[in-house]
Scaffold this motif. Structure first.
Motif, PDB file in Angstrom:
ATOM      1  N   LEU A  34      89.140  33.168 -33.352  1.00 25.99           N
ATOM      2  CA  LEU A  34      88.801  34.232 -32.314  1.00 25.99           C
ATOM      3  C   LEU A  34      89.731  33.920 -31.240  1.00 25.99           C
ATOM      4  CD1 LEU A  34      85.109  34.712 -32.109  1.00 25.99           C
ATOM      5  CD2 LEU A  34      86.842  36.162 -33.395  1.00 25.99           C
ATOM      6  N   GLY A  35      90.137  32.697 -30.857  1.00 30.75           N
ATOM      7  CA  GLY A  35      90.698  32.364 -29.642  1.00 30.75           C
ATOM      8  C   GLY A  35      92.240  32.016 -29.543  1.00 30.75           C
ATOM      9  N   SER A  36      92.650  31.511 -30.856  1.00 34.51           N
ATOM     10  CA  SER A  36      93.957  30.839 -31.152  1.00 34.51           C
ATOM     11  C   SER A  36      95.005  31.787 -31.689  1.00 34.51           C
ATOM     12  CB  SER A  36      93.841  29.588 -32.252  1.00 34.51           C
ATOM     13  OG  SER A  36      93.078  28.546 -31.571  1.00 34.51           O
ATOM     14  N   GLY A  37      94.488  33.216 -31.613  1.00 35.24           N
ATOM     15  CA  GLY A  37      95.668  33.999 -31.998  1.00 35.24           C
ATOM     16  C   GLY A  37      95.830  34.404 -33.445  1.00 35.24           C
ATOM     17  N   ILE A  38      94.643  33.968 -34.432  1.00 36.53           N
ATOM     18  CA  ILE A  38      94.811  34.080 -35.708  1.00 36.53           C
ATOM     19  C   ILE A  38      94.138  35.322 -36.001  1.00 36.53           C
ATOM     20  CG2 ILE A  38      93.695  33.398 -37.874  1.00 36.53           C
ATOM     21  CD1 ILE A  38      93.869  30.621 -36.533  1.00 36.53           C
ATOM     22  N   ALA A  39      93.090  35.906 -35.678  1.00 36.96           N
ATOM     23  CA  ALA A  39      92.065  37.222 -36.121  1.00 36.96           C
ATOM     24  C   ALA A  39      92.768  38.255 -34.744  1.00 36.96           C
ATOM     25  CB  ALA A  39      90.600  37.253 -36.007  1.00 36.96           C
ATOM     26  N   ILE A  40      92.990  37.697 -33.801  1.00 35.46           N
ATOM     27  CA  ILE A  40      93.357  38.611 -32.351  1.00 35.46           C
ATOM     28  C   ILE A  40      94.600  38.035 -31.746  1.00 35.46           C
ATOM     29  CG2 ILE A  40      92.527  39.553 -30.181  1.00 35.46           C
ATOM     30  CD1 ILE A  40      89.555  39.071 -31.135  1.00 35.46           C
ATOM     31  N   LEU A  98     105.211  43.456 -30.967  1.00 35.25           N
ATOM     32  CA  LEU A  98     104.593  42.877 -32.370  1.00 35.25           C
ATOM     33  C   LEU A  98     104.721  44.150 -33.518  1.00 35.25           C
ATOM     34  CD1 LEU A  98     101.747  40.992 -31.136  1.00 35.25           C
ATOM     35  CD2 LEU A  98     103.942  40.007 -31.738  1.00 35.25           C
ATOM     36  N   SER A  99     104.652  43.660 -34.879  1.00 34.97           N
ATOM     37  CA  SER A  99     104.405  44.627 -35.645  1.00 34.97           C
ATOM     38  C   SER A  99     103.179  44.086 -36.475  1.00 34.97           C
ATOM     39  CB  SER A  99     105.560  44.787 -36.689  1.00 34.97           C
ATOM     40  OG  SER A  99     105.802  43.344 -37.228  1.00 34.97           O
ATOM     41  N   VAL A 100     102.720  45.033 -37.317  1.00 33.09           N
ATOM     42  CA  VAL A 100     101.621  44.714 -38.395  1.00 33.09           C
ATOM     43  C   VAL A 100     102.148  43.353 -39.244  1.00 33.09           C
ATOM     44  CG1 VAL A 100     100.312  45.477 -40.174  1.00 33.09           C
ATOM     45  CG2 VAL A 100     100.556  46.939 -38.348  1.00 33.09           C
ATOM     46  N   GLY A 101     103.149  43.437 -39.738  1.00 31.25           N
ATOM     47  CA  GLY A 101     103.776  42.258 -40.592  1.00 31.25           C
ATOM     48  C   GLY A 101     103.662  41.112 -39.862  1.00 31.25           C
ATOM     49  N   THR A 102     104.220  40.605 -38.626  1.00 29.38           N
ATOM     50  CA  THR A 102     103.995  39.576 -37.977  1.00 29.38           C
ATOM     51  C   THR A 102     102.573  38.995 -37.834  1.00 29.38           C
ATOM     52  OG1 THR A 102     104.380  40.785 -35.844  1.00 29.38           O
ATOM     53  CG2 THR A 102     106.397  39.837 -37.022  1.00 29.38           C
ATOM     54  N   VAL A 103     101.707  40.084 -37.337  1.00 30.92           N
ATOM     55  CA  VAL A 103     100.321  39.724 -37.078  1.00 30.92           C
ATOM     56  C   VAL A 103      99.617  39.315 -38.280  1.00 30.92           C
ATOM     57  CG1 VAL A 103      98.407  40.693 -36.145  1.00 30.92           C
ATOM     58  CG2 VAL A 103     100.198  41.012 -35.037  1.00 30.92           C
ATOM     59  N   MET A 104      99.847  39.949 -39.448  1.00 30.08           N
ATOM     60  CA  MET A 104      99.226  39.707 -40.678  1.00 30.08           C
ATOM     61  C   MET A 104      99.566  38.359 -41.263  1.00 30.08           C
ATOM     62  SD  MET A 104      96.836  41.958 -41.462  1.00 30.08           S
ATOM     63  CE  MET A 104      96.549  41.954 -43.142  1.00 30.08           C
ATOM     64  N   LEU A 105     101.049  38.225 -40.890  1.00 29.75           N
ATOM     65  CA  LEU A 105     101.613  36.699 -41.463  1.00 29.75           C
ATOM     66  C   LEU A 105     100.947  35.661 -40.748  1.00 29.75           C
ATOM     67  CD1 LEU A 105     105.220  36.028 -42.431  1.00 29.75           C
ATOM     68  CD2 LEU A 105     104.083  34.613 -40.594  1.00 29.75           C
ATOM     69  N   THR A 106     101.014  35.739 -39.396  1.00 28.45           N
ATOM     70  CA  THR A 106     100.389  34.704 -38.699  1.00 28.45           C
ATOM     71  C   THR A 106      98.914  34.423 -38.890  1.00 28.45           C
ATOM     72  OG1 THR A 106     102.023  35.322 -36.741  1.00 28.45           O
ATOM     73  CG2 THR A 106      99.975  33.890 -36.296  1.00 28.45           C
ATOM     74  N   ALA A 107      98.103  35.638 -39.153  1.00 29.27           N
ATOM     75  CA  ALA A 107      96.750  35.530 -39.579  1.00 29.27           C
ATOM     76  C   ALA A 107      96.675  34.754 -40.843  1.00 29.27           C
ATOM     77  CB  ALA A 107      95.955  36.797 -39.576  1.00 29.27           C
ATOM     78  N   ILE A 121      98.599  32.661 -42.224  1.00 32.01           N
ATOM     79  CA  ILE A 121      98.697  31.107 -42.118  1.00 32.01           C
ATOM     80  C   ILE A 121      97.726  30.505 -41.484  1.00 32.01           C
ATOM     81  CG2 ILE A 121     100.475  29.619 -41.104  1.00 32.01           C
ATOM     82  CD1 ILE A 121     102.706  31.305 -41.731  1.00 32.01           C
ATOM     83  N   GLY A 122      97.137  31.107 -40.212  1.00 33.53           N
ATOM     84  CA  GLY A 122      96.116  30.369 -39.686  1.00 33.53           C
ATOM     85  C   GLY A 122      95.126  30.125 -40.546  1.00 33.53           C
ATOM     86  N   PHE A 123      94.678  31.205 -41.217  1.00 32.47           N
ATOM     87  CA  PHE A 123      93.399  31.128 -42.394  1.00 32.47           C
ATOM     88  C   PHE A 123      93.624  30.046 -43.252  1.00 32.47           C
ATOM     89  CE2 PHE A 123      92.319  35.554 -40.930  1.00 32.47           C
ATOM     90  CZ  PHE A 123      91.133  34.984 -40.596  1.00 32.47           C
ATOM     91  N   SER A 124      95.233  29.827 -43.725  1.00 38.23           N
ATOM     92  CA  SER A 124      95.281  28.736 -44.664  1.00 38.23           C
ATOM     93  C   SER A 124      95.288  27.459 -43.952  1.00 38.23           C
ATOM     94  CB  SER A 124      96.738  28.878 -45.146  1.00 38.23           C
ATOM     95  OG  SER A 124      97.045  27.905 -46.161  1.00 38.23           O
ATOM     96  N   LEU A 125      95.654  27.258 -42.779  1.00 39.58           N
ATOM     97  CA  LEU A 125      95.321  26.112 -42.169  1.00 39.58           C
ATOM     98  C   LEU A 125      93.865  25.626 -41.890  1.00 39.58           C
ATOM     99  CD1 LEU A 125      97.980  26.353 -39.312  1.00 39.58           C
ATOM    100  CD2 LEU A 125      98.269  24.844 -41.213  1.00 39.58           C
ATOM    101  N   LEU A 126      93.080  26.732 -41.616  1.00 37.56           N
ATOM    102  CA  LEU A 126      91.609  26.474 -41.374  1.00 37.56           C
ATOM    103  C   LEU A 126      90.943  26.046 -42.751  1.00 37.56           C
ATOM    104  CD1 LEU A 126      91.169  29.081 -38.624  1.00 37.56           C
ATOM    105  CD2 LEU A 126      91.133  26.668 -38.564  1.00 37.56           C
ATOM    106  N   PHE A 127      91.120  26.851 -43.774  1.00 37.46           N
ATOM    107  CA  PHE A 127      90.482  26.662 -45.171  1.00 37.46           C
ATOM    108  C   PHE A 127      91.010  25.882 -45.900  1.00 37.46           C
ATOM    109  CE2 PHE A 127      88.715  30.821 -43.036  1.00 37.46           C
ATOM    110  CZ  PHE A 127      87.464  30.665 -43.250  1.00 37.46           C
ATOM    111  N   ALA A 128      92.183  26.068 -46.273  1.00 35.11           N
ATOM    112  CA  ALA A 128      92.882  25.225 -47.383  1.00 35.11           C
ATOM    113  C   ALA A 128      92.991  23.693 -46.870  1.00 35.11           C
ATOM    114  CB  ALA A 128      94.253  25.707 -47.619  1.00 35.11           C
ATOM    115  N   VAL A 129      93.067  23.461 -45.599  1.00 35.22           N
ATOM    116  CA  VAL A 129      93.233  22.000 -45.165  1.00 35.22           C
ATOM    117  C   VAL A 129      92.084  21.550 -44.531  1.00 35.22           C
ATOM    118  CG1 VAL A 129      95.037  20.539 -43.577  1.00 35.22           C
ATOM    119  CG2 VAL A 129      95.867  22.589 -44.839  1.00 35.22           C
ATOM    120  N   TYR A 130      91.512  22.313 -43.164  1.00 36.06           N
ATOM    121  CA  TYR A 130      90.798  21.734 -42.534  1.00 36.06           C
ATOM    122  C   TYR A 130      89.300  21.679 -43.038  1.00 36.06           C
ATOM    123  CZ  TYR A 130      87.409  21.478 -38.671  1.00 36.06           C
ATOM    124  OH  TYR A 130      86.433  21.010 -37.765  1.00 36.06           O
ATOM    125  N   THR A 131      88.795  22.593 -43.712  1.00 37.28           N
ATOM    126  CA  THR A 131      87.440  22.707 -43.951  1.00 37.28           C
ATOM    127  C   THR A 131      87.334  22.063 -45.321  1.00 37.28           C
ATOM    128  OG1 THR A 131      87.840  24.899 -45.169  1.00 37.28           O
ATOM    129  CG2 THR A 131      86.649  24.928 -42.944  1.00 37.28           C
TER     130      THR A 131
END
Length: 259
Positions: free
Chosen positions: A187-193, A59-68, A70-80
């Motif tokens: 915490l568990g779906s690979g967003i923050a970790i 992995l790289s910082v770029g791919t990890v930050m990109l996934t995080a 997009i994950g935050f966008s799914l959680l906050f822009a859509v779900y909450t």
């Protein structure tokens, strides 16, 4: 004949989405949560990411930050944001009045979700382009997997938001009822970790969480490290969660105010 039948439904869906977009624009709190929070939160996990040996996992910082991001966008822009929207429209009797007209149940729920889903999709596209350029993430090696992950995540988050709304009494309590899925996914779906750095047994359990397969597809599309078997497993898991969520919404969604 089918096209003629779908045309009125399309017009109704567009009208509902336009009305919901207007309401979203008037709600400054929901607008800030949907637009700014997903863009700011990924930077909060950067210090933790820098302490992880990412190269050992391919992995790289770029791919990890990109996934995080997009994950935050799914959680906050859509779900909450959708949990609050569904509860607010129900308590204001908007959903009940709509059911007395021509729109069907699916049209009402989809029309309410469409603006948030479009915001999440637009954010994902911007984040992909931004991370690829600014964080040297590079182009995706299997872009179709990233697209599949984003789209499946958007649909699943909308369905989970409607399901969460069934157990939410007020708009204020929506911030509480959305927290369990929010924290578990972060915490568990690979967003923050990244799931790749977790112990194998824990990673296997976390891989069954609702958003885990979507996040895995997004990251796998960028790194190209997913095998065909892993892709099929992720797709099967996200489809199973989506079908289960849709069934639960059809069975238990409340159209009357919970008073």
């Amino acid at each position: 004949m089918s096209a003629l039948a779908l045309a009125p439904a399309g017009r109704r869906l567009t009208a509902l989405a336009r009305a919901e977009l207007t309401l979203l624009g008037r709600n400054r709190g929901a607008l800030v949560t949907a637009l700014l929070v997903p863009l700011a939160l990924p930077f909060s996990v950067r210090p933790a990411v820098d302490r992880i040996d990412l190269k050992a996992q391919g992995l790289s910082v770029g791919t990890v930050m990109l996934t995080a991001a997009i994950g935050f966008s799914l959680l906050f822009a859509v779900y909450t944001s959708l949990v609050s929207a569904y509860v607010a429209r129900r308590e204001e009797l908007v959903l009940k009045r709509l059911r007395t007209g021509e729109p069907g149940d699916f049209e009402i729920l989809a029309g309410t979700a469409l603006p948030a889903v479009c915001v999440g999709l637009a954010q994902s596209l911007v984040l992909c382009a931004g991370c690829a350029v600014l964080l040297d993430a590079g182009p995706p090696r299997a872009p179709y997997l990233t697209v599949l992950g984003v789209l499946s995540g958007l649909v699943l988050c909308a369905a989970l938001a409607a399901l969460t709304a069934t157990v939410t009494r007020t708009v204020e309590s929506a911030q509480v009822t959305a927290l369990p899925l929010l924290f578990v996914s972060m915490l568990g779906s690979g967003i923050a970790i990244p799931a790749e750095v977790l112990p194998d047994r824990l990673a296997s359990v976390c891989g069954l969480l609702p958003l885990s397969p979507a996040i895995r597809l997004v990251r796998g599309g960028w790194t190209g490290q997913l095998s065909g078997y892993e892709v099929l497993g992720a797709v099967a898991t996200v489809v199973a969660w989506t079908v289960l969520a849709v069934f639960a919404v059809r069975r238990w969604f409340r159209w009357e105010p919970r008073r």
